[in-house]
Design an enzyme around this catalytic site. Structure first.
Site, PDB file in Angstrom:
ATOM      1  N   GLY A 104      -3.354   2.909   2.297  1.00 21.22           N
ATOM      2  CA  GLY A 104      -2.656   4.189   2.243  1.00 21.22           C
ATOM      3  C   GLY A 104      -1.346   4.184   3.005  1.00 21.22           C
TER       4      GLY A 104
ATOM      5  N   HIS B 269       4.106   3.360   0.313  1.00 20.14           N
ATOM      6  CA  HIS B 269       5.567   3.259   0.296  1.00 20.14           C
ATOM      7  C   HIS B 269       5.972   2.458  -0.935  1.00 20.14           C
ATOM      8  CE1 HIS B 269       4.796  -0.783   1.710  1.00 20.14           C
ATOM      9  NE2 HIS B 269       4.176  -0.310   2.792  1.00 20.14           N
TER      10      HIS B 269
ATOM     11  N   HIS C 239       3.885  -0.613  -1.996  1.00 17.75           N
ATOM     12  CA  HIS C 239       2.654  -0.301  -2.736  1.00 17.75           C
ATOM     13  C   HIS C 239       2.983   0.135  -4.166  1.00 17.75           C
ATOM     14  CE1 HIS C 239       1.392   0.802   1.537  1.00 17.75           C
ATOM     15  NE2 HIS C 239       0.493  -0.112   1.214  1.00 17.75           N
TER      16      HIS C 239
ATOM     17  N   ASP D 299       1.862  -9.910   2.804  1.00 18.18           N
ATOM     18  CA  ASP D 299       0.694 -10.388   3.554  1.00 18.18           C
ATOM     19  C   ASP D 299       0.292 -11.723   2.931  1.00 18.18           C
ATOM     20  OD1 ASP D 299      -0.178  -7.791   5.213  1.00 18.18           O
ATOM     21  OD2 ASP D 299       0.580  -7.207   3.255  1.00 18.18           O
TER      22      ASP D 299
HETATM   23  P1  AMP Z   1      -1.802  -2.311   3.031  1.00 20.05           P
HETATM   24  O1  AMP Z   1      -1.871  -0.853   2.665  1.00 20.05           O
HETATM   25  O2  AMP Z   1      -0.857  -2.609   4.131  1.00 20.05           O
HETATM   26  O3  AMP Z   1      -3.179  -2.912   3.227  1.00 20.05           O
HETATM   27  O4  AMP Z   1      -1.203  -3.060   1.758  1.00 20.05           O
HETATM   28  C1  AMP Z   1      -1.793  -2.942   0.501  1.00 20.05           C
HETATM   29  C2  AMP Z   1      -1.147  -3.925  -0.423  1.00 20.05           C
HETATM   30  O5  AMP Z   1       0.247  -3.635  -0.525  1.00 20.05           O
HETATM   31  C3  AMP Z   1      -1.264  -5.372   0.078  1.00 20.05           C
HETATM   32  O6  AMP Z   1      -1.509  -6.221  -1.022  1.00 20.05           O
HETATM   33  C4  AMP Z   1       0.089  -5.615   0.682  1.00 20.05           C
HETATM   34  O7  AMP Z   1       0.467  -6.979   0.683  1.00 20.05           O
HETATM   35  C5  AMP Z   1       0.982  -4.813  -0.250  1.00 20.05           C
HETATM   36  N1  AMP Z   1       2.252  -4.516   0.419  1.00 20.05           N
HETATM   37  C6  AMP Z   1       2.434  -3.914   1.613  1.00 20.05           C
HETATM   38  N2  AMP Z   1       3.748  -3.873   1.929  1.00 20.05           N
HETATM   39  C7  AMP Z   1       4.405  -4.486   0.908  1.00 20.05           C
HETATM   40  C8  AMP Z   1       5.776  -4.783   0.646  1.00 20.05           C
HETATM   41  N3  AMP Z   1       6.738  -4.463   1.497  1.00 20.05           N
HETATM   42  N4  AMP Z   1       6.082  -5.419  -0.497  1.00 20.05           N
HETATM   43  C9  AMP Z   1       5.108  -5.779  -1.373  1.00 20.05           C
HETATM   44  N5  AMP Z   1       3.804  -5.534  -1.184  1.00 20.05           N
HETATM   45  C10 AMP Z   1       3.451  -4.894  -0.059  1.00 20.05           C
END
Ligand code: AMP
Length: 278
Positions: free
Chosen positions: A31, A34, A37, A150
């Site tokens: 969540g 941005h 996501h 990531d």
């Molecule tokens: P998170 O909510 O941080 O667990 O991220 C969810 C998914 O969004 C994961 O697969 C992250 O690698 C991806 N994600 C987060 N930030 C970015 C970004 N700046 N660019 C591309 N994918 C992202």
């Protein structure tokens, strides 16, 4: 868009979709959505009949002194973003429905989980692999979308899918950055304006590292120089800066063809990660 909270219900929906031969794309998130996501969501919407997004801050992937409690949870904004971008089902499980009080089954991706981010975050990838395998068992997606931001997580999930025979194809998506070059992250909201200005240097330094490496400089020398530059950022503390084989995450050596340079750096005590494929 339907909001589903119950694991059994999302599983029932997915089984029905599979029975009808509909392809399911899945974007697992924590969540505070941005543009990073949203890029994953858009890709899923374009490649699948149905897109499922999960928003869940998974407690078991946080260490005892990490930011589980203060992690941002702007759920109403997340709902609007999902609606606007063509999500069909938003899955919002609770801790109680995912983790029984006697919960005791964990997924550990050996070798890959104790290196890089795993050194300072020893339970992190066990928590990630466990929750992602639970979510995959519920959503049973054809394709799941993960950001290359990531990078280690992406490689670990690919390994897990292969090892445990999930039906899902893991799709890596490019890092989305702010205009300044700073990789978008839900944790960027923790940065003060001054810290954000410092954080911008991480990407710039990694871009230079890639240039040096691609112009033929020895990888160890590149990493040494890069570490020096990262530690010269005001209020910074390096967690790690490493060159690895981008497929296996083994340390990069002279003969490594595909190299990822990855870093975790604290700026004013906020831990940020970034990487660059060379
Ligand atoms: P998170 O909510 O941080 O667990 O991220 C969810 C998914 O969004 C994961 O697969 C992250 O690698 C991806 N994600 C987060 N930030 C970015 C970004 N700046 N660019 C591309 N994918 C992202």
């Amino acid at each position: 868009m339907k909001i589903i909270k119950n694991p059994l219900q999302i599983q029932k929906i997915s089984m029905e979709l599979i029975r009808k031969n509909k392809s399911i794309g899945f974007v697992p998130t924590m969540g505070a959505l941005h543009s990073g996501h949203v890029s994953l969501i858009k890709k899923s919407v374009s490649q699948n009949d149905i897109t499922v997004v999960s928003v869940y801050v998974n407690p078991i992937q946080f260490g005892p002194n990490e930011d589980y409690k203060r992690y941002p949870r702007p759920v109403n904004d997340d709902i609007e973003i999902c609606k606007k971008n063509g999500v069909d089902y938003l899955f919002l499980p609770s801790n109680e429905t995912l983790y029984d009080k006697d919960f005791s089954t964990y997924v550990t991706v050996d070798k890959l989980s104790g290196i890089m981010c795993g050194v300072t975050r020893p339970v992190h990838f066990r928590g990630v692999a466990t929750v992602v395998s639970k979510l995959f068992n519920m959503v049973m997606p054809d394709r799941a979308y993960f950001g290359l931001k990531d990078y280690q997580q992406y490689v670990i999930i690919k390994r897990m899918v292969k090892d445990l025979n999930f039906r899902t194809k893991v799709i890596g998506c490019p890092i989305i950055r702010e205009k300044s070059g700073l990789a978008m992250s839900s944790r960027n909201t923790y940065l003060s304006p001054e810290a954000k200005e410092q954080a911008v240097n991480i990407h710039k330094i990694l871009v230079n590292a890639k240039k040096s490496f691609n112009s033929g400089k020895n990888i160890d020398a590149v990493i040494k120089e890069t570490a020096k530059l990262l530690s010269a950022i005001e209020n910074s503390e390096i967690d790690y800066i490493e060159a690895r084989d981008s497929n296996t995450l083994q340390p990069a050596v002279k003969t490594t063809k595909n190299v990822v340079i990855a870093a975790a750096v604290k700026i004013s005590n906020i831990r940020l990660i970034d990487n660059i494929l060379c």
